[in-house]
Design a protein around this motif. Sequence first.
Motif, PDB file in Angstrom:
ATOM      1  N   ALA A 103      56.692 -25.181  17.190  1.00  0.00           N
ATOM      2  CA  ALA A 103      56.236 -25.529  18.541  1.00  0.00           C
ATOM      3  C   ALA A 103      57.034 -24.773  19.596  1.00  0.00           C
ATOM      4  O   ALA A 103      56.463 -24.276  20.582  1.00  0.00           O
ATOM      5  N   ALA A 104      58.338 -24.651  19.400  1.00  0.00           N
ATOM      6  CA  ALA A 104      59.179 -23.914  20.352  1.00  0.00           C
ATOM      7  C   ALA A 104      58.812 -22.438  20.366  1.00  0.00           C
ATOM      8  O   ALA A 104      58.761 -21.810  21.432  1.00  0.00           O
ATOM      9  N   LEU A 105      58.558 -21.867  19.199  1.00  0.00           N
ATOM     10  CA  LEU A 105      58.132 -20.465  19.121  1.00  0.00           C
ATOM     11  C   LEU A 105      56.825 -20.265  19.885  1.00  0.00           C
ATOM     12  O   LEU A 105      56.681 -19.318  20.663  1.00  0.00           O
ATOM     13  N   CYS A 106      55.874 -21.170  19.662  1.00  0.00           N
ATOM     14  CA  CYS A 106      54.591 -21.076  20.356  1.00  0.00           C
ATOM     15  C   CYS A 106      54.745 -21.235  21.863  1.00  0.00           C
ATOM     16  O   CYS A 106      54.080 -20.537  22.639  1.00  0.00           O
ATOM     17  N   ASP A 107      55.628 -22.129  22.273  1.00  0.00           N
ATOM     18  CA  ASP A 107      55.863 -22.346  23.700  1.00  0.00           C
ATOM     19  C   ASP A 107      56.431 -21.090  24.350  1.00  0.00           C
ATOM     20  O   ASP A 107      55.926 -20.620  25.367  1.00  0.00           O
TER      21      ASP A 107
END
Length: 73
Positions: A49-53
């Motif tokens: 999720a952090a990578l996508c954000d």
Amino acid sequence: MPIVVDIDVMLAKRKMSVGDLADRVGITPANLAVLKNGRAKAVRFTTLAALCDVLECQPGDLLRWEAKDSADG
């Protein structure tokens, strides 16, 4: 492994370095390299999720499934 990690593609599209991405995601550059090079056995959803954000993308932009070549048996 049939799961391919395409972080390099998104890094190039975003003109971002591995070190910058690691800093912004909150993981070490070494751990990001393990994931980026396809050597990771797992990835936490919070990390994904952090990578996508940070990369402003969907999980499917980073991960894809590749069928195993039938010649590999």
